[in-house]
Design a protein around this motif. Structure first.
Motif, PDB file in Angstrom:
ATOM      1  N   ASN A 113       0.699  -1.360  -0.096  1.00  0.00           N
ATOM      2  CA  ASN A 113       0.003  -0.025   0.043  1.00  0.00           C
ATOM      3  C   ASN A 113       0.869   1.340  -0.053  1.00  0.00           C
ATOM      4  N   GLY A 114       2.160   1.027  -0.192  1.00  0.00           N
ATOM      5  CA  GLY A 114       2.916   2.412  -0.354  1.00  0.00           C
ATOM      6  C   GLY A 114       3.501   2.852   0.974  1.00  0.00           C
ATOM      7  N   HIS A 115       3.730   2.116   1.752  1.00  0.00           N
ATOM      8  CA  HIS A 115       4.123   2.462   3.220  1.00  0.00           C
ATOM      9  C   HIS A 115       5.532   1.710   3.451  1.00  0.00           C
ATOM     10  N   PRO A 116       6.360   2.112   3.059  1.00  0.00           N
ATOM     11  CA  PRO A 116       7.831   1.290   3.346  1.00  0.00           C
ATOM     12  C   PRO A 116       8.364   1.328   4.888  1.00  0.00           C
ATOM     13  N   ARG A 117       7.522   2.051   5.744  1.00  0.00           N
ATOM     14  CA  ARG A 117       7.866   2.291   7.245  1.00  0.00           C
ATOM     15  C   ARG A 117       6.714   1.887   8.084  1.00  0.00           C
ATOM     16  N   LEU A 118       6.806   1.100   8.907  1.00  0.00           N
ATOM     17  CA  LEU A 118       5.796   0.754   9.796  1.00  0.00           C
ATOM     18  C   LEU A 118       6.125   0.851  11.318  1.00  0.00           C
ATOM     19  N   VAL A 119       5.211   1.337  12.023  1.00  0.00           N
ATOM     20  CA  VAL A 119       5.506   1.748  13.496  1.00  0.00           C
ATOM     21  C   VAL A 119       4.478   0.953  14.514  1.00  0.00           C
ATOM     22  N   LEU A 120       4.887   0.748  15.609  1.00  0.00           N
ATOM     23  CA  LEU A 120       3.972   0.435  16.591  1.00  0.00           C
ATOM     24  C   LEU A 120       4.506   0.790  17.780  1.00  0.00           C
ATOM     25  N   ASP A 121       3.635   0.791  19.038  1.00  0.00           N
ATOM     26  CA  ASP A 121       3.872   1.113  20.206  1.00  0.00           C
ATOM     27  C   ASP A 121       3.851   0.007  21.164  1.00  0.00           C
ATOM     28  N   VAL A 122       4.699  -0.255  22.107  1.00  0.00           N
ATOM     29  CA  VAL A 122       5.224  -1.434  22.955  1.00  0.00           C
ATOM     30  C   VAL A 122       5.645  -0.634  24.559  1.00  0.00           C
ATOM     31  N   ALA A 123       5.222  -1.360  25.485  1.00  0.00           N
ATOM     32  CA  ALA A 123       5.558  -0.929  26.491  1.00  0.00           C
ATOM     33  C   ALA A 123       7.004  -1.754  27.073  1.00  0.00           C
ATOM     34  N   PRO A 124       7.944  -1.040  27.114  1.00  0.00           N
ATOM     35  CA  PRO A 124       9.359  -1.637  27.057  1.00  0.00           C
ATOM     36  C   PRO A 124       9.360  -2.865  28.237  1.00  0.00           C
ATOM     37  N   GLU A 125       8.521  -2.599  29.452  1.00  0.00           N
ATOM     38  CA  GLU A 125       8.334  -3.662  30.510  1.00  0.00           C
ATOM     39  C   GLU A 125       7.906  -4.991  30.070  1.00  0.00           C
ATOM     40  N   ASN A 126       7.225  -4.794  28.737  1.00  0.00           N
ATOM     41  CA  ASN A 126       6.546  -6.177  28.131  1.00  0.00           C
ATOM     42  C   ASN A 126       7.873  -6.696  27.196  1.00  0.00           C
ATOM     43  N   THR A 127       8.752  -7.124  28.115  1.00  0.00           N
ATOM     44  CA  THR A 127      10.067  -7.687  27.194  1.00  0.00           C
ATOM     45  C   THR A 127       9.911  -8.691  26.276  1.00  0.00           C
ATOM     46  N   ARG A 128       8.897  -9.743  26.613  1.00  0.00           N
ATOM     47  CA  ARG A 128       8.863 -10.541  25.495  1.00  0.00           C
ATOM     48  C   ARG A 128       8.389 -10.044  24.245  1.00  0.00           C
ATOM     49  N   ALA A 129       7.513  -8.915  24.151  1.00  0.00           N
ATOM     50  CA  ALA A 129       6.991  -8.460  22.830  1.00  0.00           C
ATOM     51  C   ALA A 129       8.212  -7.608  22.558  1.00  0.00           C
ATOM     52  N   ALA A 130       8.806  -6.899  23.290  1.00  0.00           N
ATOM     53  CA  ALA A 130       9.755  -5.863  22.884  1.00  0.00           C
ATOM     54  C   ALA A 130      10.914  -6.941  21.847  1.00  0.00           C
ATOM     55  N   ALA A 131      11.380  -7.819  22.584  1.00  0.00           N
ATOM     56  CA  ALA A 131      12.384  -8.598  22.244  1.00  0.00           C
ATOM     57  C   ALA A 131      11.811  -9.223  20.807  1.00  0.00           C
ATOM     58  N   PHE A 132      10.628  -9.891  20.741  1.00  0.00           N
ATOM     59  CA  PHE A 132      10.105 -10.429  19.496  1.00  0.00           C
ATOM     60  C   PHE A 132      10.186  -9.278  18.542  1.00  0.00           C
ATOM     61  N   TYR A 133       9.965  -8.012  18.620  1.00  0.00           N
ATOM     62  CA  TYR A 133       9.627  -7.045  17.527  1.00  0.00           C
ATOM     63  C   TYR A 133      11.020  -6.743  17.126  1.00  0.00           C
ATOM     64  N   GLN A 134      12.024  -6.702  17.989  1.00  0.00           N
ATOM     65  CA  GLN A 134      13.498  -6.340  17.523  1.00  0.00           C
ATOM     66  C   GLN A 134      13.834  -7.559  16.792  1.00  0.00           C
ATOM     67  N   LYS A 135      13.502  -8.855  16.980  1.00  0.00           N
ATOM     68  CA  LYS A 135      13.973  -9.750  16.196  1.00  0.00           C
ATOM     69  C   LYS A 135      13.004  -9.819  14.684  1.00  0.00           C
ATOM     70  N   GLN A 136      12.102  -9.026  14.774  1.00  0.00           N
ATOM     71  CA  GLN A 136      11.419  -8.909  13.414  1.00  0.00           C
ATOM     72  C   GLN A 136      11.881  -7.481  12.677  1.00  0.00           C
TER      73      GLN A 136
END
Length: 164
Positions: A113-136
């Motif tokens: 859809n023409g968006h080469p940038r994707l953003v999200l919000d995460v609570a850094p205390e949610n370490t499992r989600a933050a680590a997962f997103y970093q791996k992605q």
């Protein structure tokens, strides 16, 4: 586990979208910008409309057979930013590559859809989600804001950039 299928929702998927989104909001009430109470007030017509994919908003469901077991969405905000939102996988399916497949689908949808940038919000205390997103391939940005559904929780923005 059968073959996992990830696909964008259509109007006919509204019952699965509704049940999966409400399950996510009950499972992780402080992980989302919406509350279970607000989502539970949506009418069936609201869910049908949400299930229709558009370039501005596309929900993806992960299915194991006929059972919806995960959810993610791409939504273009008023400022033109493309967001990954509503990311959730049923607890029994966590760690089984479902989340990666959902994120990959959202990334592809954004790029298509023409968006080469994707953003999200995460609570850094949610370490499992933050680590997962970093791996992605997401990286933290120095941008913070209160979580809409729980303003006492500060979330940090992460971004992913498509390869040039």
């Amino acid at each position: 586990m059968n073959h996992i299928l990830i696909r964008p929702t259509s109007a006919a998927d509204w019952p699965a979208l509704k049940s999966t989104r409400l399950a996510a909001l009950l499972d992780a009430p402080t992980a989302f910008g919406a509350s279970h109470a607000s989502a539970a007030r949506f009418s069936d017509a609201d869910w049908q409309q949400r299930a229709v994919s558009t370039p501005q908003r596309t929900f993806f469901l992960a299915f194991d057979g006929g059972q919806a077991i995960g959810l993610a969405a791409q939504v273009v905000g008023a400022n033109g930013e493309c967001h990954l939102i509503a990311m959730w996988v049923h607890p029994e399916y966590r760690g089984l590559d479902v989340a990666r497949k959902l994120v990959d689908a959202v990334k592809q949808c954004a790029v298509d859809n023409g968006h080469p940038r994707l953003v999200l919000d995460v609570a850094p205390e949610n370490t499992r989600a933050a680590a997962f997103y970093q791996k992605q391939g997401f990286v933290f940005l120095p941008e913070w804001e209160p979580l809409e559904s729980h303003p006492h929780i500060q979330v940090q923005k992460m971004e992913w950039l498509a390869a040039a």
